[in-house]
Write a protein that holds these residues in place. Structure first.
Motif, PDB file in Angstrom:
ATOM      1  N   LEU A 140      59.570  -4.225  31.144  1.00 43.79           N
ATOM      2  CA  LEU A 140      60.412  -3.958  29.981  1.00 43.79           C
ATOM      3  C   LEU A 140      61.148  -5.212  29.503  1.00 43.79           C
ATOM      4  O   LEU A 140      61.367  -5.385  28.296  1.00 43.79           O
ATOM      5  N   SER A 141      61.506  -6.075  30.437  1.00 44.91           N
ATOM      6  CA  SER A 141      62.222  -7.297  30.040  1.00 44.91           C
ATOM      7  C   SER A 141      61.327  -8.264  29.262  1.00 44.91           C
ATOM      8  O   SER A 141      61.817  -9.222  28.662  1.00 44.91           O
ATOM      9  N   GLY A 142      60.027  -7.990  29.254  1.00 45.32           N
ATOM     10  CA  GLY A 142      59.101  -8.815  28.475  1.00 45.32           C
ATOM     11  C   GLY A 142      59.111  -8.497  26.996  1.00 45.32           C
ATOM     12  O   GLY A 142      58.393  -9.135  26.217  1.00 45.32           O
ATOM     13  N   LEU A 143      59.927  -7.509  26.600  1.00 44.10           N
ATOM     14  CA  LEU A 143      60.051  -7.144  25.179  1.00 44.10           C
ATOM     15  C   LEU A 143      61.528  -7.244  24.791  1.00 44.10           C
ATOM     16  O   LEU A 143      62.223  -6.237  24.628  1.00 44.10           O
ATOM     17  N   PRO A 144      62.047  -8.455  24.669  1.00 43.13           N
ATOM     18  CA  PRO A 144      63.492  -8.678  24.549  1.00 43.13           C
ATOM     19  C   PRO A 144      64.130  -8.110  23.291  1.00 43.13           C
ATOM     20  O   PRO A 144      65.358  -7.948  23.257  1.00 43.13           O
TER      21      PRO A 144
END
Length: 347
Positions: free
Chosen positions: A198-202
């Motif tokens: 999820l952190s890859g889609l800031p």
């Protein structure tokens, strides 16, 4: 009518149904006692609506990183304690034992020859449902786990069978849509892996409900402790929902008109079938495993339309309190007639 209501607490979907059916039964004039099993008592939350409920260990399953661990499940469950609880539960003072796939109450009713009725998503699998494949053990295992005199299955389609629509709380107010907000509930997945992807889609703000004591934030990912009221507020205001393929939450997301992305729990036939059905009906997208590409593709989809479900709880409560005189087939037809969902039939 005096009713003992057994609720399987392994997943929150069963408890969500009980939050709706219990007050409907009470409003119809029933006196209801509630028993929960399948989850440690200390892990139950926001249980005030159930008053002084009873708890037993029951049966559950063990998961790890999005997969059912069957050997650990067999080791963790205690059949001797289960049998002792069944024998010790006195149900002779009840007119009816109602089971949401809860084994202690169901077997105690069978043992004492007290009338029993099952109402659960699992009972829909007594009929041919897409995604179940060749599973000759499925029907016997359902009947063995929580046997009842009459079973009422719930699903997103009737599948040419006497199955009822989902039983959830009707919409109150108009859901909104915050473009950057996504609700995430993946309790069976490894939390670190969920946060990593999820952190890859800031540019997206992910609200993740999980087993934490206090809220904390990791980049664009907000980790939140379990809360029924907070979860419902986020459900009504989010852009979409990422979840395992459990029946209860998916039903709520569909009703609220939220885009739905599901990752079925591997090794759990119910969730695998749910994912197949959702995809066939065009109600959700499915990702077999966590990853950036399926989430990114899902985020590009147009907004979904709300699909209000009928008031199944009130209808069932009246049906139960009037002696179930109307055939289940007729009840099913009446509830589905104004429901706007695609009709599919099992292969």
């Amino acid at each position: 009518m005096r009713i003992l209501y057994g609720v399987q607490a392994t997943g929150n979907g069963h408890i969500t149904r009980a939050r709706v059916l219990l007050p409907a039964l009470q409003a119809a004039g029933a006196e209801v006692d509630v028993l929960f099993s399948g989850r440690p008592r200390e892990r139950l939350f926001n249980m005030e609506p159930f008053g002084r409920y009873t708890h037993r260990r029951g049966l559950t399953f063990i998961t790890e990183a999005g997969r059912v661990k069957w050997w650990q499940t067999l080791l963790q469950n205690r059949p001797v304690e289960l049998m002792r609880d069944i024998r010790a539960l006195d149900v002779r003072g009840y007119d009816l034992v109602l089971s949401d796939f809860e084994p202690v109450t169901a077997w105690a009713a069978r043992r004492a020859a007290v009338p029993s009725l099952g109402i659960a998503h699992q009972y829909a699998f007594l009929y041919p449902i897409p995604g179940t494949g060749f599973s000759p053990w499925l029907k016997p295992s359902i009947r063995l786990f929580a046997p009842v005199d009459e079973a009422v299955g719930l699903h997103w389609s009737a599948f040419n069978a006497p199955i009822l629509p989902p039983m959830i709380e009707p919409l109150t107010g108009q859901p909104s849509r915050e473009a950057d907000k996504v609700l995430v509930y993946l309790p069976f997945e490894a939390r670190d892996e969920v946060v990593y992807w999820l952190s890859g889609l800031p540019k997206v703000r992910f609200r993740v409900y999980c087993n934490v004591d206090q809220p904390r934030t990791v980049d664009n990912v907000e980790l939140l402790p379990f809360s029924r009221s907070g979860f419902q507020q986020d459900l009504y205001t989010c852009r979409g929902v990422i979840a395992n393929a459990g029946f209860g939450l998916c039903s709520e997301a569909i009703q609220a008109g939220k885009n739905l992305l599901v990752k079925p729990l591997s090794g759990q036939l119910e969730q695998v079938s749910n994912a197949v059905v959702l995809e066939q009906m065009g109600l959700a997208q499915v990702m077999p495993r966590l990853g950036l590409d399926p989430i990114r593709h899902w985020l590009e989809q147009p907004a979904a339309n709300p699909v209000p479900w009928p008031n199944v709880a009130s209808t069932l409560a009246r049906w139960i309190l009037t002696g179930r005189q109307v055939p289940l087939e007729q009840l099913s037809r009446e509830l589905w007639q104004d429901t706007r969902v695609p009709v599919i039939t099992p292969a």
